[in-house]
Design a protein around this motif. Structure first.
Motif, PDB file in Angstrom:
ATOM      1  N   HIS A 158      40.017  33.920  39.687  1.00 47.60           N
ATOM      2  CA  HIS A 158      38.627  34.380  39.650  1.00 47.60           C
ATOM      3  C   HIS A 158      38.053  34.495  41.072  1.00 47.60           C
ATOM      4  O   HIS A 158      37.076  35.199  41.297  1.00 47.60           O
ATOM      5  CB  HIS A 158      37.743  33.417  38.855  1.00 47.60           C
ATOM      6  CG  HIS A 158      37.963  33.455  37.384  1.00 47.60           C
ATOM      7  ND1 HIS A 158      38.869  32.637  36.749  1.00 47.60           N
ATOM      8  CD2 HIS A 158      37.399  34.213  36.412  1.00 47.60           C
ATOM      9  CE1 HIS A 158      38.846  32.878  35.457  1.00 47.60           C
ATOM     10  NE2 HIS A 158      37.968  33.834  35.217  1.00 47.60           N
ATOM     11  N   PHE A 196      36.751  43.687  42.192  1.00 44.77           N
ATOM     12  CA  PHE A 196      37.772  43.324  41.207  1.00 44.77           C
ATOM     13  C   PHE A 196      38.397  41.987  41.543  1.00 44.77           C
ATOM     14  O   PHE A 196      39.014  41.837  42.596  1.00 44.77           O
ATOM     15  CB  PHE A 196      38.920  44.347  41.197  1.00 44.77           C
ATOM     16  CG  PHE A 196      38.544  45.698  40.721  1.00 44.77           C
ATOM     17  CD1 PHE A 196      38.373  45.960  39.382  1.00 44.77           C
ATOM     18  CD2 PHE A 196      38.363  46.727  41.627  1.00 44.77           C
ATOM     19  CE1 PHE A 196      38.035  47.220  38.943  1.00 44.77           C
ATOM     20  CE2 PHE A 196      38.021  47.997  41.200  1.00 44.77           C
ATOM     21  CZ  PHE A 196      37.863  48.239  39.846  1.00 44.77           C
ATOM     22  N   THR A 197      38.256  41.019  40.654  1.00 44.04           N
ATOM     23  CA  THR A 197      39.016  39.785  40.848  1.00 44.04           C
ATOM     24  C   THR A 197      40.405  40.003  40.262  1.00 44.04           C
ATOM     25  O   THR A 197      40.593  40.841  39.370  1.00 44.04           O
ATOM     26  CB  THR A 197      38.364  38.576  40.161  1.00 44.04           C
ATOM     27  OG1 THR A 197      38.458  38.728  38.743  1.00 44.04           O
ATOM     28  CG2 THR A 197      36.920  38.382  40.604  1.00 44.04           C
ATOM     29  N   TYR A 201      41.914  37.952  38.418  1.00 49.57           N
ATOM     30  CA  TYR A 201      41.846  37.521  37.025  1.00 49.57           C
ATOM     31  C   TYR A 201      41.434  38.685  36.126  1.00 49.57           C
ATOM     32  O   TYR A 201      42.065  38.949  35.105  1.00 49.57           O
ATOM     33  CB  TYR A 201      40.863  36.356  36.858  1.00 49.57           C
ATOM     34  CG  TYR A 201      40.780  35.898  35.428  1.00 49.57           C
ATOM     35  CD1 TYR A 201      41.663  34.945  34.949  1.00 49.57           C
ATOM     36  CD2 TYR A 201      39.841  36.439  34.550  1.00 49.57           C
ATOM     37  CE1 TYR A 201      41.613  34.545  33.619  1.00 49.57           C
ATOM     38  CE2 TYR A 201      39.787  36.040  33.227  1.00 49.57           C
ATOM     39  CZ  TYR A 201      40.680  35.095  32.768  1.00 49.57           C
ATOM     40  OH  TYR A 201      40.636  34.712  31.458  1.00 49.57           O
ATOM     41  N   ASP A 202      40.375  39.384  36.517  1.00 48.45           N
ATOM     42  CA  ASP A 202      39.918  40.524  35.718  1.00 48.45           C
ATOM     43  C   ASP A 202      40.988  41.597  35.611  1.00 48.45           C
ATOM     44  O   ASP A 202      41.186  42.191  34.555  1.00 48.45           O
ATOM     45  CB  ASP A 202      38.645  41.131  36.311  1.00 48.45           C
ATOM     46  CG  ASP A 202      37.433  40.242  36.121  1.00 48.45           C
ATOM     47  OD1 ASP A 202      37.435  39.406  35.188  1.00 48.45           O
ATOM     48  OD2 ASP A 202      36.483  40.368  36.912  1.00 48.45           O
ATOM     49  N   ASN A 221      41.778  41.533  31.728  1.00 40.87           N
ATOM     50  CA  ASN A 221      40.799  42.403  31.095  1.00 40.87           C
ATOM     51  C   ASN A 221      41.336  43.818  31.014  1.00 40.87           C
ATOM     52  O   ASN A 221      42.212  44.202  31.772  1.00 40.87           O
ATOM     53  CB  ASN A 221      39.473  42.399  31.867  1.00 40.87           C
ATOM     54  CG  ASN A 221      38.772  41.061  31.748  1.00 40.87           C
ATOM     55  OD1 ASN A 221      38.934  40.352  30.780  1.00 40.87           O
ATOM     56  ND2 ASN A 221      38.001  40.723  32.749  1.00 40.87           N
ATOM     57  N   SER A 236      37.307  48.619  31.398  1.00 47.41           N
ATOM     58  CA  SER A 236      36.057  47.916  31.705  1.00 47.41           C
ATOM     59  C   SER A 236      35.639  48.109  33.166  1.00 47.41           C
ATOM     60  O   SER A 236      34.571  47.691  33.551  1.00 47.41           O
ATOM     61  CB  SER A 236      36.192  46.427  31.385  1.00 47.41           C
ATOM     62  OG  SER A 236      37.138  45.831  32.230  1.00 47.41           O
TER      63      SER A 236
END
Length: 142
Positions: free
Chosen positions: A69, A126-127, A129-130, A134, A138
Motif C-alpha cells: 500500500h 497507483f500503489t 497493492y492496487d 484490484n 478501476s
C-alpha cells in the motif's frame, strides 16, 4: 516513460512475495517466469530500497518487508531505472545541439517535459497493492 522489463520483473517478484513467506530466487523465477540472473540483480536493488529482505544461506531466500500500500508504481520505477524518462532529451547531462542553437527553447522538449510530469504524477497514484489486487478498470486516466 516506459515501464522497462526490469520494472516489470520487479513487480512480478513482489507479487510472488505478497504471502510474506520466505522464497528462494529459483521458486520466484519459476513461478513468475523471470530469468534467474535478472531476479538476483533486481532483488538486490529492492533490498537496497527496503522493499524486501534477503536472507543468505542454505535456507535463505527473499521476503517482503514493506507494505505494498506504501509503494507506488513510480517509486518502483525510480528504484529500478533511476532516470527513466519519456525521451533521452530529458535526462540530466543530455546535450541537444538543436536546443542549444534555439535561443527561445525547443517546443518539442517543453512538450515532452509536460508529458513526463503528467506521467510521473499519474504513476504516483497507483500503489502496487492496487495494481496487484484490484481490477484494472478501476484506474481511469484523467
Amino acid at each position: 516513460m516506459i515501464i522497462t522489463r526490469e520494472t516489470d520483473y520487479a513487480t512480478r517478484i513482489l507479487r510472488s512475495l505478497t504471502d510474506m513467506q520466505l522464497k528462494n530466487i529459483r521458486e520466484i523465477s519459476d513461478d513468475q517466469l523471470i530469468p534467474r540472473q535478472f531476479a538476483y540483480k533486481i532483488s538486490k536493488k529492492m533490498e537496497k530500497a527496503g522493499y524486501i529482505e534477503i536472507v543468505r544461506g542454505a535456507q535463505g531466500g527473499c521476503r517482503l518487508i514493506r507494505d505494498l500500500h506504501d509503494i507506488t508504481l513510480m517509486d518502483l520505477i525510480t528504484v529500478m531505472d533511476r532516470e527513466n524518462m519519456v525521451s533521452s532529451c530529458l535526462e540530466s547531462g543530455y546535450f541537444c545541439p538543436y536546443r542549444k542553437r534555439q535561443y527561445d527553447g525547443c517546443s518539442v522538449h517543453n512538450s515532452l517535459c509536460q508529458i513526463q510530469h503528467k506521467l510521473t504524477e499519474y504513476f504516483s497514484t497507483f500503489t502496487l497493492y492496487d495494481m496487484m489486487f484490484n481490477h484494472a478498470d478501476s484506474f481511469e486516466m484523467k
